[in-house]
Design a protein around this motif. Structure first.
Motif, PDB file in Angstrom:
ATOM      1  N   LEU A 193       2.844  41.771 131.213  1.00 43.01           N
ATOM      2  CA  LEU A 193       3.957  42.550 130.672  1.00 43.01           C
ATOM      3  C   LEU A 193       3.995  42.463 129.145  1.00 43.01           C
ATOM      4  CD1 LEU A 193       6.571  44.223 131.079  1.00 43.01           C
ATOM      5  CD2 LEU A 193       7.793  42.033 131.228  1.00 43.01           C
ATOM      6  N   GLY A 194       3.828  41.264 128.612  1.00 41.56           N
ATOM      7  CA  GLY A 194       3.830  41.090 127.158  1.00 41.56           C
ATOM      8  C   GLY A 194       2.712  41.857 126.482  1.00 41.56           C
ATOM      9  N   ALA A 195       1.511  41.782 127.040  1.00 42.72           N
ATOM     10  CA  ALA A 195       0.367  42.501 126.469  1.00 42.72           C
ATOM     11  C   ALA A 195       0.548  44.015 126.609  1.00 42.72           C
ATOM     12  CB  ALA A 195      -0.925  42.051 127.142  1.00 42.72           C
ATOM     13  N   TRP A 196       1.145  44.452 127.697  1.00 42.25           N
ATOM     14  CA  TRP A 196       1.369  45.873 127.943  1.00 42.25           C
ATOM     15  C   TRP A 196       2.430  46.429 126.998  1.00 42.25           C
ATOM     16  CZ3 TRP A 196       5.682  48.409 130.348  1.00 42.25           C
ATOM     17  CH2 TRP A 196       5.441  49.728 130.699  1.00 42.25           C
ATOM     18  N   LEU A 197       3.501  45.682 126.781  1.00 45.20           N
ATOM     19  CA  LEU A 197       4.594  46.147 125.920  1.00 45.20           C
ATOM     20  C   LEU A 197       4.154  46.380 124.484  1.00 45.20           C
ATOM     21  CD1 LEU A 197       7.622  44.006 127.149  1.00 45.20           C
ATOM     22  CD2 LEU A 197       7.307  46.474 127.401  1.00 45.20           C
ATOM     23  N   VAL A 198       3.179  45.616 124.026  1.00 44.48           N
ATOM     24  CA  VAL A 198       2.697  45.753 122.654  1.00 44.48           C
ATOM     25  C   VAL A 198       2.174  47.170 122.395  1.00 44.48           C
ATOM     26  CG1 VAL A 198       0.885  44.971 121.051  1.00 44.48           C
ATOM     27  CG2 VAL A 198       2.238  43.320 122.316  1.00 44.48           C
ATOM     28  N   GLY A 199       1.613  47.795 123.413  1.00 46.43           N
ATOM     29  CA  GLY A 199       1.066  49.135 123.265  1.00 46.43           C
ATOM     30  C   GLY A 199       2.118  50.219 123.038  1.00 46.43           C
ATOM     31  N   PHE A 200       3.384  49.907 123.296  1.00 44.95           N
ATOM     32  CA  PHE A 200       4.442  50.904 123.184  1.00 44.95           C
ATOM     33  C   PHE A 200       5.314  50.756 121.945  1.00 44.95           C
ATOM     34  CE2 PHE A 200       3.434  50.823 127.670  1.00 44.95           C
ATOM     35  CZ  PHE A 200       3.273  52.174 127.910  1.00 44.95           C
ATOM     36  N   VAL A 201       5.041  49.758 121.162  1.00 47.77           N
ATOM     37  CA  VAL A 201       5.869  49.503 119.994  1.00 47.77           C
ATOM     38  C   VAL A 201       4.983  49.603 118.753  1.00 47.77           C
ATOM     39  CG1 VAL A 201       7.370  47.793 118.900  1.00 47.77           C
ATOM     40  CG2 VAL A 201       7.310  47.960 121.376  1.00 47.77           C
ATOM     41  N   SER A 202       5.484  50.292 117.723  1.00 50.78           N
ATOM     42  CA  SER A 202       4.700  50.395 116.494  1.00 50.78           C
ATOM     43  C   SER A 202       4.505  49.009 115.900  1.00 50.78           C
ATOM     44  CB  SER A 202       5.401  51.314 115.484  1.00 50.78           C
ATOM     45  OG  SER A 202       6.537  50.666 114.945  1.00 50.78           O
ATOM     46  N   GLU A 235       2.061  38.281 121.292  1.00 56.32           N
ATOM     47  CA  GLU A 235       1.532  37.757 120.028  1.00 56.32           C
ATOM     48  C   GLU A 235       0.008  37.705 120.031  1.00 56.32           C
ATOM     49  OE1 GLU A 235       1.244  35.779 116.285  1.00 56.32           O
ATOM     50  OE2 GLU A 235       2.962  36.769 117.170  1.00 56.32           O
ATOM     51  N   PHE A 236      -0.571  37.129 121.075  1.00 50.97           N
ATOM     52  CA  PHE A 236      -2.016  36.903 121.117  1.00 50.97           C
ATOM     53  C   PHE A 236      -2.784  38.004 121.832  1.00 50.97           C
ATOM     54  CE2 PHE A 236      -0.377  32.533 120.593  1.00 50.97           C
ATOM     55  CZ  PHE A 236      -1.056  32.198 119.429  1.00 50.97           C
ATOM     56  N   LEU A 239       7.078  32.099 110.890  1.00 50.10           N
ATOM     57  CA  LEU A 239       5.680  32.330 110.517  1.00 50.10           C
ATOM     58  C   LEU A 239       5.259  33.770 110.813  1.00 50.10           C
ATOM     59  CD1 LEU A 239       3.983  28.983 111.613  1.00 50.10           C
ATOM     60  CD2 LEU A 239       4.463  29.772 109.270  1.00 50.10           C
ATOM     61  N   ALA A 240       5.760  34.316 111.922  1.00 51.03           N
ATOM     62  CA  ALA A 240       5.441  35.711 112.253  1.00 51.03           C
ATOM     63  C   ALA A 240       6.046  36.663 111.215  1.00 51.03           C
ATOM     64  CB  ALA A 240       5.955  36.064 113.648  1.00 51.03           C
ATOM     65  N   HIS A 297       6.303  43.776 115.010  1.00 55.49           N
ATOM     66  CA  HIS A 297       6.256  42.554 114.194  1.00 55.49           C
ATOM     67  C   HIS A 297       7.647  41.943 114.077  1.00 55.49           C
ATOM     68  CE1 HIS A 297       4.964  39.929 110.972  1.00 55.49           C
ATOM     69  NE2 HIS A 297       5.989  40.345 110.253  1.00 55.49           N
ATOM     70  N   TRP A 298       8.641  42.759 113.764  1.00 54.61           N
ATOM     71  CA  TRP A 298      10.021  42.280 113.620  1.00 54.61           C
ATOM     72  C   TRP A 298      10.607  41.858 114.967  1.00 54.61           C
ATOM     73  CZ3 TRP A 298      12.117  40.954 109.178  1.00 54.61           C
ATOM     74  CH2 TRP A 298      11.570  41.474 108.017  1.00 54.61           C
ATOM     75  N   LEU A 299      10.338  42.641 116.021  1.00 61.00           N
ATOM     76  CA  LEU A 299      10.833  42.293 117.357  1.00 61.00           C
ATOM     77  C   LEU A 299      10.254  40.970 117.842  1.00 61.00           C
ATOM     78  CD1 LEU A 299      10.765  45.698 119.287  1.00 61.00           C
ATOM     79  CD2 LEU A 299      12.764  44.315 118.728  1.00 61.00           C
ATOM     80  N   LEU A 300       8.961  40.784 117.634  1.00 55.70           N
ATOM     81  CA  LEU A 300       8.307  39.567 118.069  1.00 55.70           C
ATOM     82  C   LEU A 300       8.858  38.356 117.315  1.00 55.70           C
ATOM     83  CD1 LEU A 300       6.093  38.654 120.018  1.00 55.70           C
ATOM     84  CD2 LEU A 300       4.491  38.826 118.126  1.00 55.70           C
ATOM     85  N   ALA A 301       8.950  38.465 116.011  1.00 55.19           N
ATOM     86  CA  ALA A 301       9.471  37.354 115.203  1.00 55.19           C
ATOM     87  C   ALA A 301      10.913  37.037 115.598  1.00 55.19           C
ATOM     88  CB  ALA A 301       9.387  37.706 113.714  1.00 55.19           C
ATOM     89  N   GLY A 302      11.730  38.063 115.730  1.00 52.15           N
ATOM     90  CA  GLY A 302      13.124  37.859 116.127  1.00 52.15           C
ATOM     91  C   GLY A 302      13.240  37.262 117.516  1.00 52.15           C
ATOM     92  N   SER A 303      12.370  37.686 118.420  1.00 55.38           N
ATOM     93  CA  SER A 303      12.395  37.166 119.789  1.00 55.38           C
ATOM     94  C   SER A 303      12.056  35.678 119.826  1.00 55.38           C
ATOM     95  CB  SER A 303      11.417  37.941 120.669  1.00 55.38           C
ATOM     96  OG  SER A 303      11.820  39.285 120.774  1.00 55.38           O
ATOM     97  N   PHE A 304      11.058  35.267 119.045  1.00 57.19           N
ATOM     98  CA  PHE A 304      10.723  33.846 118.984  1.00 57.19           C
ATOM     99  C   PHE A 304      11.912  33.036 118.467  1.00 57.19           C
ATOM    100  CE2 PHE A 304       6.094  34.848 119.154  1.00 57.19           C
ATOM    101  CZ  PHE A 304       5.746  33.922 120.131  1.00 57.19           C
TER     102      PHE A 304
END
Length: 183
Positions: free
Chosen positions: A55-64, A128-129, A180-181, A69-76
């Motif tokens: 799911l995480g790897a799939w979701l990356v394909g739908f977000v610019s 992230e990865f 860091l992100a 970058h901001w969503l991932l950093a904020g989520s962490f």
């Protein structure tokens, strides 16, 4: 390899004092067959975390990339703050005990992981990865590293682990990853 090592460390630390670790303690107290409990935890974690990583790897394909970058950093950072809130111990009924240690461990562990901090962490780590296999392997190993000693050593180990400190350490690790992100 970074995905594997980071995923292992993050989940092992985040799992300290988590409800699934308490579930491991309860299962160890209920059943004699410790290897069946561990096997149930392994299969449940593999299934749950593989789906989460996908799911995480799939979701990356739908977000610019800039929004992602901001969503991932904020989520962490949000998961880090969430880790500061202690889990509530849930009552586990004994109506399923007849199915044995493996089945009970598999079902209860899988269900306990749904929406859990380590499942959310698995989604974020895979985003992230972008590595379903290495993140799943790492988070599964981290889950086993935190739970297998509890199954075999039980209450003696739980008394010696400073859960408050590990929760703060895990929270700091997630917040640091978010910062860091951002950088």
């Amino acid at each position: 390899m970074d995905a594997f090592l980071t995923s292992t460390a993050v989940v092992a630390i985040a799992e300290m004092g988590d409800k699934t670790q308490l579930l491991s303690l309860l299962l160890a107290a209920k059943f004699r067959n410790k290897s069946a409990i561990v096997l149930g935890i392994l299969v449940a974690t593999l299934l749950n975390h593989a789906a989460s990583a996908w799911l995480g790897a799939w979701l990356v394909g739908f977000v610019s990339s800039s929004v992602g970058h901001w969503l991932l950093a904020g989520s962490f950072i949000l998961v880090g703050l969430w880790l500061l809130v202690p889990d509530k111990e849930e009552a586990i009924g004994s109506r399923f005990d007849q199915y044995g240690a493996f089945v009970v461990s598999l079902v209860l562990f899988f269900l306990a992981e749904i929406g859990d901090k380590t499942q959310v962490a698995t989604v974020l780590l895979a985003a992230e990865f972008q590595s379903v296999v290495w993140v799943t392997a790492g988070t599964t190993l981290g889950m086993l590293a935190a739970n297998v000693p509890v199954v075999y050593l039980g209450a003696r180990l739980m008394e010696k682990i400073p859960f408050q400190l590990t929760r703060w350490l895990a929270a700091a690790l997630f917040i640091l990853m978010g910062v860091l992100a951002l950088l």
